[in-house]
Structure formats: C-alpha cells, structure tokens
Write an enzyme that holds these catalytic residues in place. Sequence first.
Site, short mmCIF file in Angstrom:
data_model
loop_
_atom_site.label_atom_id
_atom_site.label_comp_id
_atom_site.label_asym_id
_atom_site.label_seq_id
_atom_site.Cartn_x
_atom_site.Cartn_y
_atom_site.Cartn_z
N CYS A 1 -15.22 -0.02 -3.91
CA CYS A 1 -16.45 0.06 -3.10
C CYS A 1 -17.24 1.29 -3.56
O CYS A 1 -17.79 2.03 -2.74
CB CYS A 1 -16.16 0.05 -1.62
SG CYS A 1 -14.97 1.26 -1.08
N ASP B 1 0.87 -1.19 0.00
CA ASP B 1 0.00 0.00 0.00
C ASP B 1 0.90 1.22 0.00
O ASP B 1 1.86 1.30 0.77
CB ASP B 1 -0.91 0.02 1.24
CG ASP B 1 -2.08 0.97 1.04
OD1 ASP B 1 -3.21 0.50 0.80
OD2 ASP B 1 -1.86 2.21 1.12
N1 SAM Z 1 -7.74 -3.76 0.23
C1 SAM Z 1 -7.91 -2.96 1.41
C2 SAM Z 1 -8.70 -3.73 2.44
O1 SAM Z 1 -9.45 -4.65 2.08
O2 SAM Z 1 -8.58 -3.41 3.62
C3 SAM Z 1 -8.55 -1.62 1.10
C4 SAM Z 1 -7.81 -0.83 0.07
S1 SAM Z 1 -8.41 0.82 -0.12
C5 SAM Z 1 -9.87 0.57 -0.99
C6 SAM Z 1 -7.33 1.46 -1.34
C7 SAM Z 1 -5.91 1.61 -0.86
O3 SAM Z 1 -5.12 1.97 -2.00
C8 SAM Z 1 -5.67 2.72 0.14
O4 SAM Z 1 -5.19 2.15 1.34
C9 SAM Z 1 -4.60 3.62 -0.50
O5 SAM Z 1 -3.62 4.05 0.41
C10 SAM Z 1 -4.00 2.70 -1.54
N2 SAM Z 1 -3.38 3.36 -2.71
C11 SAM Z 1 -3.70 4.54 -3.30
N3 SAM Z 1 -2.88 4.79 -4.34
C12 SAM Z 1 -2.03 3.74 -4.42
C13 SAM Z 1 -0.94 3.42 -5.28
N4 SAM Z 1 -0.58 4.23 -6.27
N5 SAM Z 1 -0.27 2.28 -5.06
C14 SAM Z 1 -0.62 1.45 -4.05
N6 SAM Z 1 -1.63 1.70 -3.19
C15 SAM Z 1 -2.34 2.83 -3.39
#
Ligand code: SAM
Length: 356
Positions: free
Chosen positions: A282, A178
């Site tokens: 989501c 992440d």
């Molecule tokens: N999969 C997680 C769970 O089930 O708990 C939730 C993920 S949340 C919907 C999206 C995540 O993507 C966030 O925590 C954010 O920090 C991360 N994110 C945003 N841009 C990103 C990037 N360029 N590379 C990796 N992660 C990223």
Amino acid sequence: MNYSVQFGSVWPSIRVSLLSEQKYSALVNNFSDADRVSRELELLNAVDFVYESQKAARHVQWDSPVERVRGEETASQKAHSEQLSVEQTQTPSSLSASISPNIKCYTFSKGDVSRFPPARPDASGILGYYLLDAASLLPVLALNVQPGDLVLDLCAAPGGKTLALLQTGCCRHLAANDISVSRSNRLRRVLCSYIPKDISADVRITSWDGRNWGKLEGDTYNRVLVDVPCTTDRHSVMDENNNIFSRMRLKERQTLPMLQLQLLLAGLLAARPGGEVVYSTCSLSQLQNEYVVERAVEVAETEYNINVHVEDLSCFRRLFQDTFSFFADCRLGELVLPHLTANFGPMYFCKLRREQ
Ligand code: SAM
C-alpha cells in the site's frame, strides 16, 4: 520530495487525497445471509463494483440477452462497455476471465463520500460485512483462486485479504501467516467474527518468519499472496505515532525493499511450478513496488534457476476504471492512486507466474 519527482504534476492531487478521508467499501460475508446483506447495502445506494464491472465486460463479450434485460446502464457505463468492446476484439479471453469468483464488494460511486454503518451480527453472531479499502481487494481478485486450490497468505494480519480469499469458497486449504504474534491474534479474532467454525478448520494460522517459507514448504501452493510490510503511505501522512518516516526508524525504512524482496522470493519458492503469486503493497514507492518485482524475477532466475513470468494486468485497469483511479505508467503491475473522487489506495499489485 521523493514522490513529487516520481509523479510530477499528479503528486499534488495524490497528496491532498492522502490527507483527506479515505473511502471504505463493504465486503459481503458469504457465510452470513449474503442476499439480505446485499439488499441492505443496495438500499444505501451502494453498488457491488466487482459484479458491475464484470457485467459490463460480459455484456460486451456475449451481448447476452439476460444482461440486456438486466441492463440499466448509465451513459458512462455504456461508453465504458463500448470501449471494452473494441478492446475485447483485440484481447478476446483476457478481460473477464481472470477474476477470483464469488467476491461481492459494495462501494459508493465516484464522488459519493457516504460512509457505511458498522456491520451487525446475525442470529449466529456472524457479521454481515467487513469494511476495507476497496483497492485491497484487487490483489485478491488478481490471484484468481480456483476451486480446490492450496493457498498461502504469507503476510496475512490483520486479515482483510485472508477474509476475501475465503469468500471465494475455493480454497481447499488456506495457510495464513504473519510474523507478529499479536497481529496473528487479531487475524484469529477477525476470522472468528466472520467465518463459521467448520470453515475455519481449513485455515492454518502461523506466526513464522515468511522469509523462510521456501525452505519450510517449497513447491507446494497453487496461489500465494505476498502482501508485504511497506511504508503504508496513507497511514504515514496522517499519524505521527511510531511513524516509519521518523529518524528512529530510518534503518528499518532503508532495509524495507530488501525484506520485501526476500518475502517475494519466499512466496515464489513456496508456489508449485505453474503456480501464481501476487505481490502487493500500500505504498506509492517505485523502490518498494516495481524495483522489488524486477529484482525478484532476476534473483529467482540466477540464484534458484526458476523462471518467472510477469502477467499483464492492464485488463484490471480497464475493468475497474469506473471505481478507481489508476496510475497510467506502471511497467509491470498496476497502482491505484488516491483521488478525491475515488479516495482508495494507494495499492500496488503485480502478478507473477512460476514457470514449469
Ligand atoms: N495482508 C494483510 C491484510 O490484508 O490485512 C496486511 C498485511 S500488512 C501490509 C504486512 C504484514 O506483514 C504485517 O502484519 C507484518 O506483521 C507482517 N510481516 C512483517 N515481516 C514479516 C515476515 N518476515 N514474515 C511474515 N510476515 C511479516
């Protein structure tokens, strides 16, 4: 305004559900005393929706005597089974075969808005279950992790789906990434509370920009989960604080589909030929869901010479119709709609296979 156009007469029902209390489910931690935890959850009248729906499908498929002895089906489950029976003859292998194994998740039945008490630690300090929106499990189930798989969770924090991936007991190695360092630390804390140290040794947690993954580790993984940042619609209708629909975050909101596309492409490049990728959000937004998938398939072919096949997940809609309310009109993936009697989601998920 946007969603009333997209969903028409269904939108008022979705909206009122988004504004009402969300339903949670309890993901059983197989690294604790899972049988005891399951018994305790059953005493609360919760049911393991994954087991129940697969039981219904198996019952139909094999008409197994074991299942018949166990079977205390309700009238609606019977009707469901009969419906599956018809569909089973049409699509013999697809109904129960494509689900990640070993995942147990308890929900209260449709219309029951009871809450789960917080999980308690066992003697070794490991918590018995993790509370999450049951719809969050569907992308993990769809990923269908198999024993010995190398798995990448590209946007993993705070870690509900990472934890579910580990419950399958199938990951030879799990890379959980992440971009946010603070959220990655939250993920570490979640894993510490649920996973014994020897298992977490097989998990690598990083805080890299997932968009670069194709260059870092291309053609590597059997399974990739791309659970992208999105407008988090349920959260956004309830919380004004740092809301993604605020004027200040306009640019970020407008560029979200591009970020999502880049992350999905990176996930496809990280998968080995024949590997499978699940994209999820989501959000209810077509722009962030089906359009991103469509565009990724196009770009993968034209810019990277990679053919991508979109897998049919309609069997999920049939398998889990007793637990969730699904949108009937998705073209590529599946979308769980919030509904007052089953207030899970929104959760969009779509499965892609990178061709050889
Ligand atoms: N999969 C997680 C769970 O089930 O708990 C939730 C993920 S949340 C919907 C999206 C995540 O993507 C966030 O925590 C954010 O920090 C991360 N994110 C945003 N841009 C990103 C990037 N360029 N590379 C990796 N992660 C990223």
